[in-house]
Design an enzyme around this catalytic site. Structure first.
Site, PDB file in Angstrom:
ATOM      1  N   ASP A 173      -9.883   3.739  -5.221  1.00  0.00           N
ATOM      2  CA  ASP A 173      -8.950   4.448  -4.692  1.00  0.00           C
ATOM      3  C   ASP A 173      -8.911   5.706  -4.752  1.00  0.00           C
ATOM      4  O   ASP A 173      -9.130   6.149  -6.006  1.00  0.00           O
ATOM      5  CB  ASP A 173      -7.469   4.025  -4.995  1.00  0.00           C
ATOM      6  CG  ASP A 173      -6.389   4.465  -4.151  1.00  0.00           C
ATOM      7  OD1 ASP A 173      -6.386   5.358  -3.599  1.00  0.00           O
ATOM      8  OD2 ASP A 173      -5.427   3.583  -4.031  1.00  0.00           O
TER       9      ASP A 173
ATOM     10  N   CYS B 212       0.881  -0.980   0.052  1.00  0.00           N
ATOM     11  CA  CYS B 212      -0.065  -0.003  -0.019  1.00  0.00           C
ATOM     12  C   CYS B 212       1.006   1.315   0.056  1.00  0.00           C
ATOM     13  O   CYS B 212       1.655   1.732   1.096  1.00  0.00           O
ATOM     14  CB  CYS B 212      -1.029  -0.066   1.105  1.00  0.00           C
ATOM     15  SG  CYS B 212      -1.961   1.380   1.327  1.00  0.00           S
TER      16      CYS B 212
END
Length: 339
Positions: A264, A102
């Protein structure tokens, strides 16, 4: 609910994407490495997007689900590093389970480590925060000026291309998909190939396409990672479009659909790493050049790639709050729900 009665978090956002940090009060997570602890969190027979129920996952569900979280929430559990070469480790989580990488979370963790005093930093200049994640050791170089954090550069594990122009059938037509590994496996597709633009108005269609592509590639050999199943399988689908080049290199806009239809809000740090590997192989990104990568919300990351496949992605991360979330044993909703 077997989670602690109260869970304390520090929340950040990186280019608009949330990151909820839990640094204390967690149940034990057995394992000698962060990768092993991630496997423990997922549980025997589970997967990154379908973990087994357990004490740690009860905490994840409490923090990611409504009414304390939402379907777009993201976060991390701070755990011990693999060895003393890193400052700490982290297990990344989202609404469906756990991820192996991430980028936006690494940037937020770097800012948090410095802002909280966990890692000493100068008022002027840079300091590197080393973090062990399930895909390896990454670094966040925190940039400082006048006593405050002004930006963070995420240095990822090496990125590599897995396959090019893989035909995938969707309800919007056939897409040619490129596959790259950058701590997690990403499939890239040009939005226009599906008759779409990367806009907020098109998000329902973009999400549908992302879910279909991820499902279609579930068993494709190019999604397999030599280090095993934890790092294998498509994690996110990057639907992108071209914008006019800048004087420093290409300029693209994307929306990354990851896990089971999660969007996202940032340009996606690890997804940007995957895009960098593909652009470099295409000859569109050379030494000294940058990718200006824009999200569907208009926020930006700047990325570059080196000869060894190592990528760097720069963005900003800001603290949004400190929280003490309570789980009342008499609350019929328990850990909550997702819509």
């Amino acid at each position: 609910m077997t989670a602690p009665t109260t869970v304390r978090t520090v929340d950040y956002h990186t280019a608009g994407e949330p990151f909820r940090i839990v640094a204390e009060g967690l149940p034990p997570v057995p394992g000698d490495t962060v990768a092993e602890r991630c496997a423990t969190a997922i549980g025997p027979g589970g997967s990154g997007t379908a973990p087994r129920r357990g004490p740690l996952d009860e905490v994840r569900r409490l923090l990611v689900q409504e009414p304390r979280g939402h379907a777009g929430m993201y976060g991390g559990f701070v755990v011990p590093p693999d060895d003393d070469g890193a400052h700490f480790g982290v297990l990344f989580w989202h609404k469906d389970g756990y991820s192996t990488a991430c980028g936006h979370g690494t940037m937020a963790l770097g800012a948090w480590a410095v802002d909280s005093g966990r890692v000493a930093a100068p008022d002027e200049g840079d300091v590197q925060v080393r973090i062990d994640v399930p895909s390896g050791r990454v670094a966040a170089t925190v940039h400082r000026a006048q006593g405050r954090t002004t930006g963070v550069t995420f240095r990822n594990v090496p990125a590599r291309v897995g396959a090019r122009k893989v035909p995938v059938a969707t309800t919007l037509g056939i897409a040619e998909v490129d596959i790259a590994h950058a701590g997690a496996c990403y499939a890239s597709v040009r939005a226009r190939d599906l008759g779409l633009e990367v806009t907020r108005a098109a998000l329902p269609e973009l999400v549908r396409a992302g879910r279909e592509i991820r499902a279609a590639l579930a068993t494709h050999p190019a999604t397999w990672h030599p280090d095993g199943p934890l790092l294998s399988g498509v994690y996110g689908v990057v639907l992108h479009e071209e914008l006019p080049d800048t004087p420093f290199g290409p300029h693209q806009r994307n929306v990354t659909v990851f896990a089971d239809g999660q969007i996202d809000r940032s340009p996606c740090g690890s997804g940007t790493s995957a895009r960098l590997a593909l652009l470099a192989e295409d000859g569109r990104l050379g030494p000294g050049e940058d990718l200006l990568h824009e999200s569907v919300t208009g926020t930006v990351f700047t990325g570059r790639i080196f000869a060894d496949g190592v990528t760097e992605v720069t963005g900003t991360a800001y603290r949004t709050g400190d929280h003490a979330f309570t789980a009342d044993p008499y609350d019929a909703l328990g850990a909550g729900f997702l819509l």
